[in-house]
Design an enzyme around this catalytic site. Structure first.
Site, PDB file in Angstrom:
ATOM      1  N   HIS A 107       9.905 186.785  16.534  1.00 30.37           N
ATOM      2  CA  HIS A 107       8.671 186.889  16.301  1.00 30.37           C
ATOM      3  C   HIS A 107       7.664 185.565  16.811  1.00 30.37           C
ATOM      4  CE1 HIS A 107       5.267 187.732  13.418  1.00 30.37           C
ATOM      5  NE2 HIS A 107       4.951 186.332  13.423  1.00 30.37           N
ATOM      6  N   GLU A 108       8.305 184.368  16.383  1.00 29.81           N
ATOM      7  CA  GLU A 108       7.478 183.206  16.999  1.00 29.81           C
ATOM      8  C   GLU A 108       7.493 183.319  18.598  1.00 29.81           C
ATOM      9  OE1 GLU A 108       6.260 182.186  14.829  1.00 29.81           O
ATOM     10  OE2 GLU A 108       7.497 182.654  12.972  1.00 29.81           O
ATOM     11  N   ARG A 129       9.854 177.767   1.207  1.00 31.43           N
ATOM     12  CA  ARG A 129       9.143 178.834   1.749  1.00 31.43           C
ATOM     13  C   ARG A 129       8.441 179.945   1.098  1.00 31.43           C
ATOM     14  NH1 ARG A 129      12.653 183.008   5.746  1.00 31.43           N
ATOM     15  NH2 ARG A 129      10.765 184.091   6.696  1.00 31.43           N
ATOM     16  N   GLY A 170       7.806 181.050   7.303  1.00 34.47           N
ATOM     17  CA  GLY A 170       9.176 181.194   7.993  1.00 34.47           C
ATOM     18  C   GLY A 170       9.283 180.395   9.595  1.00 34.47           C
ATOM     19  N   TYR A 176      -0.171 191.750   9.493  1.00 34.83           N
ATOM     20  CA  TYR A 176       1.376 191.974  10.053  1.00 34.83           C
ATOM     21  C   TYR A 176       1.919 193.253  10.292  1.00 34.83           C
ATOM     22  CZ  TYR A 176       1.890 186.937   9.226  1.00 34.83           C
ATOM     23  OH  TYR A 176       1.791 185.437   9.251  1.00 34.83           O
ATOM     24  N   LYS A 179       7.251 182.727   1.368  1.00 33.56           N
ATOM     25  CA  LYS A 179       7.586 184.093   1.306  1.00 33.56           C
ATOM     26  C   LYS A 179       8.664 184.462   0.155  1.00 33.56           C
ATOM     27  CE  LYS A 179      10.267 187.615   3.621  1.00 33.56           C
ATOM     28  NZ  LYS A 179      11.174 187.930   4.944  1.00 33.56           N
ATOM     29  N   GLN A 193       1.131 171.274   9.697  1.00 36.84           N
ATOM     30  CA  GLN A 193       0.955 172.708   9.475  1.00 36.84           C
ATOM     31  C   GLN A 193      -0.497 172.930   9.886  1.00 36.84           C
ATOM     32  OE1 GLN A 193       2.557 175.634   9.764  1.00 36.84           O
ATOM     33  NE2 GLN A 193       0.654 176.467   9.913  1.00 36.84           N
ATOM     34  N   HIS A 226       4.867 185.257  19.664  1.00 37.03           N
ATOM     35  CA  HIS A 226       3.649 184.821  19.773  1.00 37.03           C
ATOM     36  C   HIS A 226       3.135 183.975  21.075  1.00 37.03           C
ATOM     37  CE1 HIS A 226       1.756 185.335  15.759  1.00 37.03           C
ATOM     38  NE2 HIS A 226       2.813 184.793  15.236  1.00 37.03           N
ATOM     39  N   ASP A 272      -6.226 181.258   4.533  1.00 36.14           N
ATOM     40  CA  ASP A 272      -4.961 181.306   3.960  1.00 36.14           C
ATOM     41  C   ASP A 272      -4.792 182.642   2.982  1.00 36.14           C
ATOM     42  OD1 ASP A 272      -4.153 179.177   5.590  1.00 36.14           O
ATOM     43  OD2 ASP A 272      -4.060 178.133   3.870  1.00 36.14           O
ATOM     44  N   MET A 294       6.398 178.467  12.573  1.00 32.43           N
ATOM     45  CA  MET A 294       5.028 178.636  12.919  1.00 32.43           C
ATOM     46  C   MET A 294       5.004 178.361  14.600  1.00 32.43           C
ATOM     47  SD  MET A 294       1.823 178.372  12.555  1.00 32.43           S
ATOM     48  CE  MET A 294       0.752 177.902  13.970  1.00 32.43           C
ATOM     49  N   GLU A 295       4.242 179.175  15.316  1.00 32.60           N
ATOM     50  CA  GLU A 295       4.467 179.595  16.700  1.00 32.60           C
ATOM     51  C   GLU A 295       3.869 178.432  17.354  1.00 32.60           C
ATOM     52  OE1 GLU A 295       2.592 181.002  14.427  1.00 32.60           O
ATOM     53  OE2 GLU A 295       0.789 181.827  15.391  1.00 32.60           O
ATOM     54  N   ASN A 296       4.007 177.342  17.154  1.00 31.56           N
ATOM     55  CA  ASN A 296       3.428 176.158  17.829  1.00 31.56           C
ATOM     56  C   ASN A 296       3.945 176.106  19.284  1.00 31.56           C
ATOM     57  OD1 ASN A 296       1.969 174.739  15.568  1.00 31.56           O
ATOM     58  ND2 ASN A 296       4.044 174.127  14.942  1.00 31.56           N
ATOM     59  N   GLU A 332      -1.119 188.723  14.653  1.00 31.01           N
ATOM     60  CA  GLU A 332       0.205 189.023  13.846  1.00 31.01           C
ATOM     61  C   GLU A 332       0.398 190.557  13.919  1.00 31.01           C
ATOM     62  OE1 GLU A 332       2.119 186.918  12.970  1.00 31.01           O
ATOM     63  OE2 GLU A 332       0.716 184.992  12.866  1.00 31.01           O
TER      64      GLU A 332
END
Ligand SMILES: [Zn+2]
Length: 627
Positions: free
Chosen positions: A319-320, A579, A292, A405, A581, A163, A323, A397, A294-296, A342
């Site tokens: 969402h991802e 997670r 949730g 967002y 969140k 990450q 991105h 972070d 990660m838009e790799n 975001e």
């Protein structure tokens, strides 16, 4: 401990990946000041990386080398390259003019800063075009998580995932770890023979695990989008260009949950222009993944907590996917500009959800988003309510709140409302084309916004206080307020029940979606009483819900009411996934009382070794670890 980098390099594959010239990339002329990087891209810029690692599970390290292709500005003669690192053991640095003959290059590693890590300064000849760093990571690398078999779904193999966002990339690759520096990369990765490796690059859906993998990412990306996962994962196709990677016990379930992936990609393309990354796959990770998703690029990493069984939580994948335009194609130049990633993405996500799952669902999600934002803003200091955030001296972070967002998305909704959807959509599409594969600052965006939307339409422009949206705390007075008819009906049911006109079992809740349940639970008064909690639980079995969002909401109430029948589920929930969140609000609710704090510490003692370092950092602060 120093890694014997040479030992793992001298294997049969030592010739590894050849370096190659980097493609030409257009970038904004100015280099933005980045508070979170020591690097000097204004003097020398890294354009391409050739990466070569052995993945050593027994020592929990990556061991290998990074060969970086460099570029100086016209007439630039800088002889000092500064890279970001954290917890890396650097064995050797070499430099080359042509990529074939190499000489040792002097280097120094500065004492570590708690947030930024250590600057790696390398002295080079004026005409050096490549630098090669032999190094190893350390077991505590903040961007790597090494899982033991019990922490995976299959429970029999090891697993590694990375990450890198925001600034964890430097804990596994020495790079200019600033999102304004975009690079292409190639990688060669050697793993235990039975495990599969996948990256944010060209994964081959037909590849069989053989312990030796090569990757190429031909599109230039910022360092925080470099990603690697190694484990027992298999592939299930959704369409010719999309599919699911996951551990064998969950790959089928995940493929059913995300069956609408291709429809979502098409919807996004119709709205925002072509998908420019070739394939779009989703890797469902073991439950300790702290986010949730990660838009790799090409390979979204996703939490298994969205596998609800009824597709009700797939907005996360929307969402991802979004991105792929907002964030990956047009990227925040520094973490101050994170809202450009975001806020745009949440706005796009809701547009995709509207197209694929209907307006009703998109409206409900917008209302829930606004509720989250208002709740968060009530608790945040003014400076953390500003989109164009000042993160000097802080870990980026810390900027991961609902503000970039949801406030960012609400700002874009305000623009849409003022100018009309047709004009705003044209603007957005032009924006993605204009800045494609570039990293931009908030100022770059505002200049573009004025030139391409505001200045030519002064009347609607006067209705949107742009400066207030971007630079001030709070939510501007004229902000849009999303509403939902479905939620109005839920509120009517709440009233009927609270006024005792109907028992819980008589509520007309049989067709409620996850979103309606969330709204119902949030709309209840803070103090409900044990009896009412019991009544709800008997009627709807909320303690036994397998839906992570509903569980989270219900367990928050259970803690506040000291509702003991839900405690075993609370413990099970907190020890079975990582997670952030969900962890953050639940631990925060627990520590509000002395006996709750004891419970939190008891659960955390068991759970902490299974959480990701990013989640551990968050929960340590909440519970005051070590107690
Ligand atoms: Zn996002």
């Amino acid at each position: 401990m120093m890694c014997l980098a040479a030992a793992c390099r001298e294997g049969p594959h030592s010739s590894s990946v050849a370096t190659r010239p980097s493609p030409t990339v257009s970038t904004p002329a100015a280099v933005a000041h980045d508070d979170h990087s020591y690097s000097n891209p204004n003097e020398i810029r890294v354009r391409h990386a050739d990466l070569d690692w052995d993945v050593l599970f027994d020592r929990k390290i990556l061991c290998g080398r990074a060969t970086l292709t460099l570029e100086r500005p016209p007439a630039g003669h800088a002889t000092r390259l500064v890279l970001d690192t954290r917890d890396l053991d650097v064995e050797k640095v070499e430099a080359s003019r042509d990529g074939s003959s190499w000489t040792d290059a002097p280097f120094s590693l500065a004492p570590p800063d708690k947030i930024l890590g250590s600057a790696l300064a390398i002295t080079l000849a004026q005409d050096a075009t490549r630098v090669r760093i032999s190094y190893a990571t350390r077991p505590q690398a903040s961007g790597l998580q090494w899982l033991d078999p019990p922490q995976t779904a299959g429970r029999k193999d090891l697993f590694l995932f990375t990450q890198s966002e925001a600034i964890h990339g430097r804990s596994w690759i020495p790079l200019q770890d600033s999102p304004q520096v975009r690079i292409t990369y190639r990688a060669r990765v050697r793993t235990p023979k039975n495990l599969m490796a996948v990256m944010s690059a060209n994964n081959d859906p037909k590849a069989a695990p053989d312990g030796d993998y090569e990757f190429e990412m031909p599109q230039p990306i910022p360092s925080y989008l470099i990603a690697l996962a190694v484990g027992d994962v298999s592939f299930a196709p959704i369409s010719p260009r999309a599919g699911i990677w996951a551990e064998p016990p969950i790959v089928g379930k995940a493929a059913r949950e995300f069956a609408d992936l291709e429809a979502m990609i098409r919807a996004a393309e119709e709205l925002f222009g072509p998908y420019r990354w070739d394939r779009y796959d989703v890797l469902v990770l073991p439950p300790s993944f702290p986010f949730g998703g990660m838009e790799n690029p090409r390979l979204t990493f996703a939490t298994p907590t969205v596998l609800a069984g009824d597709k009700s939580l797939v907005a996360l994948v929307a969402h991802e996917l979004a991105h792929s335009w907002a964030g990956n194609l047009v990227t925040n130049a520094t973490w101050r500009d994170f809202w450009l990633n975001e806020g745009f993405t949440v706005y796009l996500e809701r547009r995709i959800v509207e197209r694929v799952f209907g307006q009703r669902r998109a409206e409900m999600e917008a209302v829930l988003g606004l509720q989250d934002l208002e709740k968060e803003i009530a608790a945040l200091p003014d400076r953390d309510e500003i989109l164009h955030a000042d993160l000097r001296g802080r870990d980026p972070d810390d900027g991961f709140t609902d503000v970039p967002y949801e406030k960012g998305a609400l700002f874009l909704c305000h623009l849409e409302q003022a100018f009309g959807r047709e004009i705003f959509d044209r603007f957005l599409r032009g924006y993605f084309d204009h800045f494609a594969f570039q990293s931009i600052t908030t100022e770059d965006f505002l200049r573009y916004l004025h030139a391409n939307l505001l200045d030519s339409n002064p009347r609607p422009a006067a209705r949107v206080p742009v400066e207030e949206w971007v630079e001030e705390p709070g939510i501007p007075a004229g902000a849009p307020r999303p509403t939902s008819e479905a939620f109005a009906r839920v509120e009517a049911e709440v009233t009927r029940w609270l006024e005792r006109k109907v028992p819980a079992s008589g509520l007309s809740a049989s067709g409620w979606s996850t979103q309606e349940w969330l709204h119902f639970l949030r709309a209840l008064p803070p103090s409900l009483g044990h009896e009412k909690m019991d009544e709800l639980d008997s009627a709807f079995h909320l303690t036994d819900s397998g839906n992570s969002e509903i569980s989270n909401q219900w367990l928050l109430r259970a803690i506040a009411h000291r509702y003991e029948p839900a405690y075993p589920r609370l413990e099970q929930f907190l020890t079975s996934m990582g997670r952030r969140k969900f962890l953050k609000p639940l631990y925060e609710e627990l520590v509000k009382t002395p006996d709750g704090k004891n419970r939190a510490l008891a659960i955390y003692r068991t759970a902490r070794p299974t959480y990701h370092p990013i989640a551990v950092a968050t929960v340590d602060k909440i519970v005051g670890w070590p107690g």
